[in-house]
Write an enzyme that holds these catalytic residues in place. Structure first.
Site, short mmCIF file in Angstrom:
data_model
loop_
_atom_site.label_atom_id
_atom_site.label_comp_id
_atom_site.label_asym_id
_atom_site.label_seq_id
_atom_site.Cartn_x
_atom_site.Cartn_y
_atom_site.Cartn_z
N ARG A 92 20.09 -29.88 -120.43
CA ARG A 92 20.26 -29.49 -119.04
C ARG A 92 18.97 -29.13 -118.32
NH1 ARG A 92 24.49 -26.61 -121.47
NH2 ARG A 92 26.28 -27.97 -121.54
N VAL A 93 17.96 -28.68 -119.04
CA VAL A 93 16.76 -28.25 -118.33
C VAL A 93 15.51 -29.03 -118.71
CG1 VAL A 93 17.57 -25.92 -117.97
CG2 VAL A 93 16.27 -26.43 -119.99
#
Ligand SMILES: Nc1ncnc2c1ncn2[C@@H]1O[C@H](COP(=O)(O)OP(=O)(O)OP(=O)(O)O)[C@@H](O)[C@H]1O
Ligand SMILES: [Mg+2]
Length: 511
Positions: free
Chosen positions: A371-372
Site C-alpha cells: 500500500r505504501v
C-alpha cells in the site's frame, strides 16, 4: 505419606505468608503460592507493574519472572527460566525494572536468545545500552512518509509490490511455500548490494536445525556481520517465544533511533500467537472463542507499530518489518491472518498451487498488495513495472478462457504469449537476488518484445545471456542504471542500448 508431605508444604507456605504479612514490605516482597507449567502465582508484591521483573529466590539461586496478571491479592508471573527449582513458599522481590535486553552494534553477527544471551557458543555480550522489551511506538509527529526503497532483490516483489524502508509488509501463505526463503534472500540482498541495512531475524519456535542452516547460509553469503539472529526453539518455554519478537524489536529500534536502517523478520507470528494463547490459558484468563485471548490483536499491533520511518528531527532512521503468517489451506480470512493483514501495509501472498507448478517464488499477483511502497520505488524500476503488471493481469484474464478454444485472434494469442514469458521471467531460484539494473534490463527486454521469439523454456537462459553481456561489455552504463534514478524509455540512450543487447542475446535461443 502424601498427606503428611502436603500438610508440611502448606504449613511452610502459611508460615511464609504470615511472615510476609507481619513484615513491612508487602509492597515489594511476596511469596510464591503455586507454580507449574512455567507460571508462578505470587502473594504480596502490591507495587508490581505490568511486565515488571520479579526475582524468585529459590534454594538453587535466583529465577527471574515477569508479572503479567495483576490481580487484587495475587500476581500471575511468567518464569524466564525453568520452573523445576521454584517451590511454593519461595520469597519474591521486585527488581524495580521492566524487562530490558542488551541493544547496540555489539550484537551484530551473533545468535542470541530473547534475553540477549549468546546461543552461538561465542563470548558473553556486553553492550553499552539496554532497550525496553515493551516500549510504546513512536508517535505521529516523530514519523514521516516511507520514501526510500528496501530492495528485496526478488523481481516480482520489487517490481510489483515494492517495499519501502519503515514499511510493514506481511508474508503469508501455507506451510512450505517459500515464505522464509523470501526473507532470507532479502537479507542476502542487503549484503550483496551493500545497502548498509541491518538484518534482524527472529525465529519463533522454529526447529533449531533450520535456524542453524539459515545462519550457515548467512555466513556463507557474507551477511552475518550485519545480522542479528534472535532464536527460540519448539522446546523453549512459551514465555521466551512470547518475548522473542519484542526483544528483536528493541534491538532493531537501536539502529532506527541512531539514524541507521534495519530490517526485522518475525518468523512467524502464528507460532507467537499460539505461545501467547498457551500463556494466557496457564494464567487462567477465561478461554472463549477462536479470538482467544481477547488481546491477540493488541499483541501484534503494538509490536508492528514499532516499525517506522523516523522524521528528520529524529535522525530519519528506519525499521522495516516483514512479519510471516502461516495459513491453513490458503485461508487468509481466519482470525490471526485478518488481524495481521489489517495491521500491516500490505501482504505478499504465497500460493501453494503456484509453488507446485514450479512457479517459484510462488507469489500471487492477484492477492498480493503493497500500500505504501510505490512512493519508495526507484524511478527506473517503476518505469518498467507498470507494463509488467498490466501484461500479467491481462494474461491471467485471457488465460482462463483460452483453455477452452484454440481459434484465438492474433492479438489475444500475442498477449497470452507475452504473459507466459513474463511469468517465466519472474521465476527466480533461491539465493539469487537481482540488483536494480538486472531487474530493469530483464523486464525491459520482455516488455519490449525482444524475447518474443525465444521459446518459453529458454527465457531464463536468454535473460542470463543478456545480463552477462551487459555486465561484461557495458559495466559503466549498468553502474549508472543501478542508482535507479533514470526513467527508462524505449527511445532513450539506455533504452536503445538495452534493446540492442537484448536482441543480440535473444539470437542464440530463437527457434
Ligand atoms: N524460489 C525458490 N526456488 C526454488 N526452491 C525454493 C524457492 N523458494 C523456496 N524454495 C524451497 O521450498 C522449500 C520451502 O521453503 P521455505 O522453507 O522457505 O518455506 P516456508 O513457507 O518458510 O516453510 P515453513 O512453513 O516450513 O516455514 C525449501 O526447500 C526451499 O528450498
Ligand atoms: Mg519458514
Amino acid at each position: 505419606m502424601a498427606d503428611i508431605a502436603v500438610t508440611e508444604v502448606s504449613k511452610g507456605l502459611r508460615d511464609a505468608i504470615a511472615r510476609l504479612e507481619t513484615g513491612e514490605n508487602m509492597e515489594s516482597t511476596g511469596v510464591v503460592t503455586r507454580v507449574g507449567d512455567g507460571v508462578a502465582w505470587v502473594h504480596g508484591l502490591r507495587n508490581a507493574g505490568y511486565a515488571e521483573v520479579l526475582e524468585i529466590q529459590t534454594k538453587q539461586g535466583v529465577v527471574e519472572a515477569f508479572a503479567l496478571n495483576l490481580m487484587e491479592d495475587e500476581i500471575g508471573a511468567v518464569l524466564l527460566g525453568s520452573d523445576k527449582d521454584v517451590v511454593a513458599g519461595d520469597p519474591v522481590k521486585l527488581k524495580g525494572v521492566v524487562l530490558e535486553v542488551p541493544v547496540g552494534p555489539e550484537l551484530l553477527g551473533r545468535v542470541v536468545n530473547p534475553l540477549g544471551q549468546p546461543l552461538d557458543g561465542g563470548p558473553a555480550i556486553t553492550t553499552k545500552e539496554n532497550g525496553l522489551v515493551e516500549r510504546p511506538a513512536i508517535g505521529v509527529m516523530g514519523r514521516k512518509g516511507v520514501h526510500e526503497p528496501l530492495m528485496t532483490g526478488i523481481v516480482a516483489i520489487d517490481a510489483m509490490f515494492p517495499i519501502g524502508r519503515g514499511q510493514r509488509e506481511l508474508i503469508i501463505g501455507d506451510r512450505q511455500t517459500g515464505k522464509t526463503a523470501i526473507t532470507l534472500d532479502t537479507m542476502i540482498n542487503q549484503g550483496r548490494q551493500k545497502t548498509g541495512v541491518v538484518n534482524i531475524y527472529v525465529a519463533i519456535g522454529q526447529k533449531l536445525s533450520k535456524v542453524a542452516r539459515l545462519v550457515e547460509r548467512l555466513k556463507q553469503e557474507g551477511v552475518m556481520e550485519q545480522t542479528i539472529v534472535v532464536a527460540t526453539g519448539p522446546s523453549d518455554p512459551a514465555s521466551l517465544l512470547y518475548l522473542a519478537p519484542y526483544a528483536g524489536a528493541a534491538m532493531g529500534e537501536w539502529f532506527r533511533d541512531n539514524a541507521k536502517h534495519a530490517l526485522i523478520i518475525y518468523d512467524d507470528l502464528t507460532k507467537h500467537a499460539v505461545a501467547y494463547r498457551q500463556m494466557s490459558l496457564l494464567l487462567r484468563r477465561p478461554p472463549g472463542r477462536e479470538a482467544f485471548p481477547g488481546d491477540v490483536f493488541y499483541l501484534h499491533s503494538r509490536l508492528l507499530e514499532r516499525a517506522a520511518k523516523l522524521s528528520d528531527e529524529l535522525g530519519a532512521g528506519s525499521l522495516t518489518a516483514l512479519p510471516i503468517i502461516e495459513t491453513q489451506a490458503g485461508d487468509i480470512s481466519a482470525y490471526i491472518p485478518t488481524n495481521v493483514i489489517s495491521i500491516t501495509d500490505g501482504q505478499i501472498f504465497m500460493e501453494t498451487d503456484l509453488f507446485y507448478q514450479g512457479i517459484r517464488p510462488a507469489i500471487s499477483a492477484g492477492l498480493s498488495v503493497s500500500r505504501v511502497g510505490g512512493d519508495a520505488q526507484t524511478k527506473s524500476v517503476k518505469s518498467v513495472s507498470g507494463r509488467l503488471k498490466l501484461g500479467l493481469s491481462q494474461f491471467r484474464e485471457l488465460a482462463a478462457f483460452a483453455q477452452f478454444g484454440s481459434d484465438l485472434d492474433d492479438a489475444t494469442k500475442k498477449q497470452i504469449e507475452r504473459g507466459q514469458r513474463l511469468t517465466e521471467l519472474l521465476k527466480q531460484p533461491q539465493y539469487s537476488p537481482l540488483s536494480i539494473w538486472e531487474q530493469v534490463a530483464s523486464i525491459f527486454a520482455v516488455n519490449e518484445g525482444h524475447f518474443d521469439n525465444v521459446p518459453r523454456e529458454k527465457i531464463k537462459d536468454a535473460q542470463a545471456a543478456l545480463l552477462a553481456k551487459l555486465a561484461k561489455e557495458h559495466r559503466k552504463e549498468m553502474d549508472a542504471l543501478n542508482t535507479g534514478s533514470e526513467k527508462i524509455e524505449a527511445d532513450s540512450a539506455t533504452g536503445k542500448l538495452l534493446a540492442k543487447v537484448a536482441v543480440a542475446a535473444a539470437k542464440g535461443f530463437e527457434q
